[in-house]
Design an enzyme around this catalytic site. Sequence first.
Site, short mmCIF file in Angstrom:
data_model
loop_
_atom_site.label_atom_id
_atom_site.label_comp_id
_atom_site.label_asym_id
_atom_site.label_seq_id
_atom_site.Cartn_x
_atom_site.Cartn_y
_atom_site.Cartn_z
N LYS A 13 32.86 -32.65 4.29
CA LYS A 13 33.25 -34.07 4.23
C LYS A 13 34.39 -34.28 3.23
O LYS A 13 35.36 -34.96 3.52
CB LYS A 13 32.06 -34.94 3.82
N ARG A 88 23.57 -43.03 2.87
CA ARG A 88 22.76 -41.83 3.00
C ARG A 88 21.34 -42.17 3.42
O ARG A 88 20.52 -41.27 3.57
CB ARG A 88 22.70 -41.13 1.65
N ARG A 127 31.14 -20.49 -1.52
CA ARG A 127 31.94 -21.41 -2.33
C ARG A 127 31.58 -21.24 -3.81
O ARG A 127 32.46 -21.19 -4.67
CB ARG A 127 31.67 -22.85 -1.87
N ARG A 139 29.16 -27.47 -10.27
CA ARG A 139 28.36 -28.68 -10.37
C ARG A 139 26.93 -28.27 -10.70
O ARG A 139 26.47 -27.21 -10.28
CB ARG A 139 28.35 -29.37 -9.00
N ARG A 150 18.71 -30.57 -1.25
CA ARG A 150 19.67 -31.56 -0.74
C ARG A 150 19.64 -31.60 0.78
O ARG A 150 19.79 -32.64 1.40
CB ARG A 150 21.08 -31.24 -1.25
#
Length: 256
Positions: A13, A88, A127, A139, A150
């Site tokens: 996104k 969300r 990543r 993060r 998540r």
Amino acid sequence: MRLILLGPPGAGKGTQALRLVAKYGLVQLSTGDMLRAAVKAATPVGRKVKDIMECGGLCPDDIVVSIVADRIEQPDARKGFILDGFPRTVPQAAALDRMLKKRGIALDAVIELRVDEDALLKRIENRIAEMKARGEPLRSDDNPEVLRQRLVAYRKQTAPLVAYYRKQNVLRTVNGMAPIPDVTAAIDKALPPEPSTPKSKPVRNGAKRATAKARKPKAAVRLGKKSSKRASSPRKSAAAHKSAAQKTKSGETARP
Ligand code: ADP
């Protein structure tokens, strides 16, 4: 143009939002970024959400909705925006509907980036490894365990939005597993004609080009709205502009 990018963590996104920002001059409104900024600045909101974010859960709807409501009032969001990470939950989507209706505006499209969950985990692990190798800060929720959490939150609370927006007839689904430029091209194709760039669109069979004015109500109809007249009230928009200008002048920001 007002867009929503919908998809699980790691679906791309953020990457696609940046491309849309560059191409259409929209602002990217990422609730994740706004909440992280609040945590970093240790604001009252930041203190409330810090632990939730670190565990991969969703922050309370009222907090997130109020952040977005403030942010879309800012002058830079008036031309259009891309919501990345919001809504969300179904209550957030309903709150957004009310927010937009109050302002006489409508969504142009909700782009769903459809991805394969197993591949997602690999993608995020790669990543993380790449960021570590480059010495970039990670993060606090960027680790495989929290990512699983998540994903659970996405499946339970966010995935129902696919049906929600399909019902509103604004959902466009794109294969998020394709290479980045292909996903961008698919999104471009899925977007409704852009009123501010009609010259770049070829006119086929001598058909008359629809004007921006003619297109506007269509978007409102797609969301089941009766009218978008309120947005075009010159008195109201002049007043709104004035108050926005005053806000900017006084240095107010919507950051939580
Ligand atoms: P992701 O990489 O999962 O898409 P984001 O940067 O969008 O991550 O969000 C990071 C975290 O911020 C989420 O896991 C959640 O805790 C919180 N968050 C962001 N947006 C929302 C929202 N709309 N509602 C509730 N929580 C949110």
